[in-house]
Design a protein around this motif. Structure first.
Motif, mmCIF file in Angstrom:
data_model
loop_
_atom_site.group_PDB
_atom_site.id
_atom_site.type_symbol
_atom_site.label_atom_id
_atom_site.label_comp_id
_atom_site.label_asym_id
_atom_site.label_seq_id
_atom_site.Cartn_x
_atom_site.Cartn_y
_atom_site.Cartn_z
ATOM 1 N N GLY A 117 60.027 34.150 43.110
ATOM 2 C CA GLY A 117 58.386 34.677 42.887
ATOM 3 C C GLY A 117 58.775 36.233 42.856
ATOM 4 N N ILE A 118 58.376 36.757 41.825
ATOM 5 C CA ILE A 118 58.426 38.208 41.397
ATOM 6 C C ILE A 118 57.216 38.762 41.020
ATOM 7 C CG2 ILE A 118 61.024 37.914 40.712
ATOM 8 C CD1 ILE A 118 60.182 38.008 37.809
ATOM 9 N N LEU A 119 56.037 37.968 40.882
ATOM 10 C CA LEU A 119 54.903 38.526 40.424
ATOM 11 C C LEU A 119 53.891 38.429 41.372
ATOM 12 C CD1 LEU A 119 53.415 39.699 37.854
ATOM 13 C CD2 LEU A 119 52.758 37.289 37.465
ATOM 14 N N ASN A 120 53.220 39.725 41.867
ATOM 15 C CA ASN A 120 52.138 39.534 42.712
ATOM 16 C C ASN A 120 50.667 39.733 42.095
ATOM 17 O OD1 ASN A 120 53.255 39.649 45.492
ATOM 18 N ND2 ASN A 120 54.616 41.273 44.559
ATOM 19 N N MET A 121 50.164 38.733 42.124
ATOM 20 C CA MET A 121 48.842 38.836 41.412
ATOM 21 C C MET A 121 47.708 39.494 42.316
ATOM 22 S SD MET A 121 49.347 37.085 38.405
ATOM 23 C CE MET A 121 47.870 36.539 37.622
ATOM 24 N N PRO A 122 46.950 40.213 41.519
ATOM 25 C CA PRO A 122 45.835 41.107 42.065
ATOM 26 C C PRO A 122 44.814 39.921 42.841
ATOM 27 C CG PRO A 122 45.394 41.065 39.748
ATOM 28 C CD PRO A 122 46.732 40.341 40.018
ATOM 29 N N GLU A 123 44.233 40.420 43.765
ATOM 30 C CA GLU A 123 43.095 39.505 44.529
ATOM 31 C C GLU A 123 41.827 39.372 43.583
ATOM 32 O OE1 GLU A 123 42.901 38.103 47.233
ATOM 33 O OE2 GLU A 123 44.907 38.851 48.050
ATOM 34 N N GLU A 156 46.362 51.386 31.601
ATOM 35 C CA GLU A 156 46.424 51.781 33.035
ATOM 36 C C GLU A 156 44.926 51.525 33.607
ATOM 37 O OE1 GLU A 156 49.697 55.293 31.698
ATOM 38 O OE2 GLU A 156 48.085 55.484 33.180
ATOM 39 N N VAL A 157 44.987 50.121 33.874
ATOM 40 C CA VAL A 157 43.611 49.790 34.561
ATOM 41 C C VAL A 157 43.451 48.896 35.614
ATOM 42 C CG1 VAL A 157 42.482 49.809 32.100
ATOM 43 C CG2 VAL A 157 43.627 47.828 32.992
ATOM 44 N N VAL A 158 44.497 48.773 36.370
ATOM 45 C CA VAL A 158 44.745 48.027 37.388
ATOM 46 C C VAL A 158 45.029 48.961 38.628
ATOM 47 C CG1 VAL A 158 45.627 45.944 38.480
ATOM 48 C CG2 VAL A 158 45.065 46.052 36.121
ATOM 49 N N GLU A 159 44.197 49.165 39.463
ATOM 50 C CA GLU A 159 44.354 50.057 40.727
ATOM 51 C C GLU A 159 44.756 49.229 41.755
ATOM 52 O OE1 GLU A 159 41.092 51.648 39.581
ATOM 53 O OE2 GLU A 159 42.232 53.127 38.022
ATOM 54 N N GLU A 160 44.191 47.803 41.748
ATOM 55 C CA GLU A 160 44.493 47.019 42.655
ATOM 56 C C GLU A 160 45.965 46.759 42.937
ATOM 57 O OE1 GLU A 160 40.719 45.730 41.003
ATOM 58 O OE2 GLU A 160 42.618 46.477 40.132
ATOM 59 N N THR A 161 46.863 46.674 41.990
ATOM 60 C CA THR A 161 48.256 46.268 42.126
ATOM 61 C C THR A 161 49.042 47.588 42.282
ATOM 62 O OG1 THR A 161 47.791 44.446 40.425
ATOM 63 C CG2 THR A 161 50.198 45.301 40.880
ATOM 64 N N THR A 162 49.486 47.652 43.558
ATOM 65 C CA THR A 162 50.489 48.958 43.709
ATOM 66 C C THR A 162 51.722 48.401 44.029
ATOM 67 O OG1 THR A 162 49.997 48.745 46.201
ATOM 68 C CG2 THR A 162 48.411 49.636 45.104
ATOM 69 N N MET A 208 47.818 40.246 48.286
ATOM 70 C CA MET A 208 47.680 39.767 47.056
ATOM 71 C C MET A 208 47.823 38.237 46.594
ATOM 72 S SD MET A 208 48.165 42.889 46.075
ATOM 73 C CE MET A 208 48.719 42.841 44.202
ATOM 74 N N LYS A 209 47.478 37.869 45.583
ATOM 75 C CA LYS A 209 47.159 36.541 45.231
ATOM 76 C C LYS A 209 48.437 35.994 44.743
ATOM 77 C CE LYS A 209 43.100 35.273 43.928
ATOM 78 N NZ LYS A 209 41.707 35.052 43.184
ATOM 79 N N LYS A 210 48.603 34.716 45.108
ATOM 80 C CA LYS A 210 49.780 33.741 44.552
ATOM 81 C C LYS A 210 49.015 32.475 44.083
ATOM 82 C CE LYS A 210 53.486 36.095 45.498
ATOM 83 N NZ LYS A 210 54.648 36.463 44.315
ATOM 84 N N SER A 211 49.619 31.850 42.954
ATOM 85 C CA SER A 211 49.031 30.713 42.518
ATOM 86 C C SER A 211 49.401 29.534 43.540
ATOM 87 C CB SER A 211 49.357 30.606 41.120
ATOM 88 O OG SER A 211 50.777 29.883 41.224
ATOM 89 N N LEU A 212 48.408 28.533 43.760
ATOM 90 C CA LEU A 212 48.763 27.298 44.391
ATOM 91 C C LEU A 212 50.230 26.902 44.170
ATOM 92 C CD1 LEU A 212 48.160 25.305 46.759
ATOM 93 C CD2 LEU A 212 46.885 24.190 44.901
ATOM 94 N N TYR A 263 40.982 32.822 38.964
ATOM 95 C CA TYR A 263 39.987 33.931 38.625
ATOM 96 C C TYR A 263 38.566 33.330 37.875
ATOM 97 C CZ TYR A 263 44.119 36.621 39.951
ATOM 98 O OH TYR A 263 45.213 36.940 40.623
ATOM 99 N N PRO A 264 37.669 33.003 38.756
ATOM 100 C CA PRO A 264 36.447 32.283 38.045
ATOM 101 C C PRO A 264 35.817 33.163 37.062
ATOM 102 C CG PRO A 264 36.761 31.855 40.430
ATOM 103 C CD PRO A 264 37.501 32.927 40.139
ATOM 104 N N ASN A 265 35.962 34.198 37.200
ATOM 105 C CA ASN A 265 35.215 35.430 36.322
ATOM 106 C C ASN A 265 35.781 35.645 34.909
ATOM 107 O OD1 ASN A 265 37.525 36.883 37.684
ATOM 108 N ND2 ASN A 265 36.643 38.627 36.547
ATOM 109 N N VAL A 266 37.135 34.831 34.693
ATOM 110 C CA VAL A 266 37.842 34.983 33.434
ATOM 111 C C VAL A 266 37.718 33.967 32.449
ATOM 112 C CG1 VAL A 266 40.044 35.360 32.274
ATOM 113 C CG2 VAL A 266 39.616 36.380 34.517
ATOM 114 N N ILE A 267 37.115 33.943 31.396
ATOM 115 C CA ILE A 267 36.774 32.984 30.382
ATOM 116 C C ILE A 267 37.957 33.046 29.418
ATOM 117 C CG2 ILE A 267 35.574 32.049 28.497
ATOM 118 C CD1 ILE A 267 32.880 33.277 30.171
#
Length: 506
Positions: free
Chosen positions: A60-66, A36-42, A1-5, A104-108
Motif C-alpha cells: 500500500g503506497i497511496l494514502n487517500m485523504p479523509e 496544487e489544491v490538496v492541502e489535506e495530503t501532507t 488518512m483514508k484507506k479503501s476497504l 467519497y459520497p460527494n463525488v459523482i
C-alpha cells in the motif's frame, strides 16, 4: 488518512486468503492529474504508516485523504470506460465507481466511452469539451503542455511520494520545468517477434542478434510457394509505417529521435531527418524488398503485420510487445506458445535499442480545483490501491476478452513493480516464459529504451510512411529525392507553423 476497504483487507490478510475473495473490478480507466489544491495530503501523512510487505503482496503506497473537495459536491467526467460490447468489464467499472463513491459520497463519476485520437481530441479542445480526465499517447504530453491543456499535479505527486514509485523514464515525459502534468499508466517497447518452430525447422537455435544475421535467416525462412515471408514490418497504412521504419533506423543505422526536429537557439525547429542514417535505412528496406526478397509483397499495416505472424505467413516481424494481446484477442486459435519475443538486432554501437511508447492520463486544466482533486485521486486509487489492482485482475479473469501477460515496459519501480509483476504472472493467460529473455534484457538495461519524440512526431511518421510505401511498391524509387522532399515539407508545412497556429487561434 483514508484507506479503501479492499486495500485494507489486501494489506492485512491477502497473503493467506487472497484466493477466497471474489472481487468485481474494472479494466484500466483513464486519467488523472492534479493541481496544487490538496492541502489535506501532507508528506507527514505519507510517512505515518510503515507497511510490512510479504513477498508477492502489493504494498500500500497511496494514502487517500479523509475528504475530497472538502466534502463539497463535485462531478467528474471520466473518459475511457469500457464499451457496452464488453459487458463484464463495463459492469466491473460501474462497481468500481460505486466503491469510490462509498469512500467519497460527494463525488459523482460520469463515465464516457470516448477513446483518444489526436484529431478527435483537437476538436474537443477547440469546442471546450475536454473530459475531466482523459488519455493521450506518450508522444503527445509535450504538445498538450505547450497548449495549456493539462493541470499541474505536482503537489499530489510530491505529497504522496509518487516520484519514487513511477518509472523515472516515463515520468520525465510528463514533466516540464519540474512540474508533473500526467500519470503514466501503460507502456510498451518494440522488439522482434518470431515463430519458434519455423526457426527451429530452418536450423536456427534462436533469433538473430545482428542485422546481417537477420537478412541471412530471413532469406532461409522465406518460402514464396507456401506464402511465407522471412521478415515483416509495417509498410502500408497509417503512421505506424513511419514508426516501424524509425525503430529500424535507430537500430540499423544509429538514427536518433532528436534528429527529427532539431531545436535551434531561438526556440524554432529545423528538420534533420534527411541524414545518412535515415537514408541508409531506407536503402536497406529497399534491398530487403527488391534484392533479398524477404518481405511480404503486399502492403501491411499494424493489424496485417500482426496477422502475418498470427497466421504463420511471416517467420519474424518488428512488433510492439502489447500486440501479443491483440493477436490473442483477434486470432484465438493462434498458437501463442509458438511465438516468442527478442530484442531487435544490435545496432552500430553494439547495443539493441527499443522505441518506447504508451499512454498517459491527464486532467483538464479547465476543470475546477475540486474536479482536479477528485479526478486525480480517482485515477491514482484505481491504479495503485492493492484491492483495486486485484479487483481488476479478478474481473479480467472472468472476461473472455481480457489478455494478461504480454510483455510491457515497467510503469513502476521497486517493490511495487516487483509485486505487480508477480501478481500478473499468476493471472497470465499468455506464455510469459516466451518473453522472459526480452523482459530481462529491458530491465537489466541491456536493451536501451528510447522514448518517442514529442515535437510533431505523428506528422513526421506520416511523411516517412509515404516514403516506405513507395519504396516497397516501386522498385526504381529515388530514395534520396523522396527523403529530401519529405524533410522540406516537414519544415515548411509543420515546423515553421509551430507557434503561428497558436497566435491565429488567439
Amino acid at each position: 488518512m483514508k484507506k479503501s476497504l479492499l486495500g485494507f483487507i489486501v494489506m492485512t490478510i491477502c497473503a493467506l486468503m487472497i484466493t477466497s475473495f471474489s472481487f468485481s473490478g474494472c479494466k484500466e480507466a483513464e486519467e488523472g492529474v492534479v493541481e496544487e489544491v490538496v492541502e489535506e495530503t501532507t508528506e507527514e501523512a505519507v510517512e505515518e504508516e510503515v507497511i510490512e510487505v510479504v513477498e508477492g503482496e502489493i504494498p500500500g503506497i497511496l494514502n487517500m485523504p479523509e475528504q475530497i473537495a472538502g466534502g463539497r459536491p463535485v462531478a467528474i467526467t471520466v473518459a475511457g470506460t469500457p464499451p457496452e460490447s464488453q459487458p463484464v468489464l463495463l459492469a466491473a467499472w460501474e462497481e468500481k465507481a460505486a466503491r469510490f463513491k462509498e469512500l467519497y459520497p460527494n463525488v459523482i463519476i460520469i463515465g464516457s466511452d470516448y477513446t483518444y485520437t489526436p484529431d478527435s481530441f483537437a476538436a474537443l479542445v477547440a469546442g471546450n469539451q475536454v473530459p475531466t480526465t482523459f488519455q493521450v499517447y506518450l508522444t503527445d504530453p509535450g504538445m498538450m503542455i505547450d497548449q495549456g491543456v493539462p493541470a499541474d499535479l505536482t503537489s499530489i505527486f510530491e505529497a504522496q511520494g509518487l516520484d519514487e514509485v513511477f518509472n523515472p523514464g516515463l515520468l520525465s515525459t510528463v514533466t516540464r520545468d519540474g512540474k508533473i502534468y500526467g500519470i503514466p499508466f501503460s507502456a510498451y517497447t518494440m522488439g522482434l517477434v518470431y515463430n519458434i518452430s519455423m526457426l527451429k525447422d530452418a536450423g536456427f537455435d534462436g533469433p538473430p542478434t545482428t542485422w546481417d544475421e537477420l537478412v541471412t535467416m530471413a532469406e532461409a525462412l522465406t518460402d514464396r510457394d507456401a506464402g511465407v515471408a522471412g521478415f515483416s514490418f509495417c509498410t502500408g497504412g497509417g503512421n505506424e509505417i513511419g514508426w516501424h521504419a524509425t525503430i529500424i533506423a535507430i537500430d540499423y543505422a544509429g538514427f536518433q529521435n532528436s534528429d527529427v526536429a532539431i531545436e535551434q537557439a531561438d526556440g524554432t525547429y529545423m528538420a534533420g531527418f534527411d541524414n545518412d542514417a535515415m537514408l541508409d535505412t531506407l536503402n536497406f528496406i529497399k534491398e530487403l524488398r527488391w534484392t533479398n526478397d524477404v518481405l511480404p509483397r503486399e502492403l501491411l499495416g499494424w493489424g496485417a503485420n500482426g496477422e502475418a505472424i498470427a497466421l504463420e505467413r511471416a517467420a519474424m516481424a518488428v512488433m510492439a510487445g502489447d500486440q501479443f494481446r491483440w493477436i490473442k484477442e483477434t486470432y484465438p486459435d493462434a498458437d501463442m506458445d509458438n511465438l516468442a519475443f527478442a530484442p531487435l538486432p544490435l545496432g552500430p554501437e553494439g547495443v539493441s535499442v527499443s522505441l518506447g511508447g504508451g499512454d498517459i492520463y491527464m486532467i483538464s486544466a479547465e476543470a475546477t480545483p475540486d474536479q482536479i482533486e477528485a479526478a486525480t485521486y480517482f485515477r491514482l486509487w484505481d491504479k495503485l490501491d492493492p484491492g483495486e489492482i486485484i479487483a481488476r485482475f479478478e474481473a479480467g479473469s472472468k472476461d473472455p476478452t481480457t489478455v494478461v501477460g504480454f510483455p510491457q515496459y515497467p510503469v513502476y519501480i521497486g517493490q511495487f513493480q516487483d509485486a505487480l509483476a508477480t501478481l500478473e504472472q499468476e493471472y497470465a493467460n499468455l506464455p510469459v516464459e516466451n518473453y522472459k529473455a526480452y523482459m530481462d534484457a529491458v530491465i537489466a538495461g541491456d536493451v536501451r529504451v528510447m522514448t518517442e519524440g514529442q515535437v510533431k512526431f505523428q506528422e513526421y511518421y506520416g511523411l516517412i510512411t509515404t516514403i516506405v510505401s513507395t519504396i516497397v511498391t516501386v522498385e526504381d524509387t529515388d530514395v534520396a529525392a523522396l527523403l529530401t522532399e519529405a524533410a522540406s515539407t516537414y519544415q515548411t508545412n509543420i515546423l515553421d507553423l509551430i507557434g503561428v497556429e497558436e497566435v491565429e487561434e488567439e
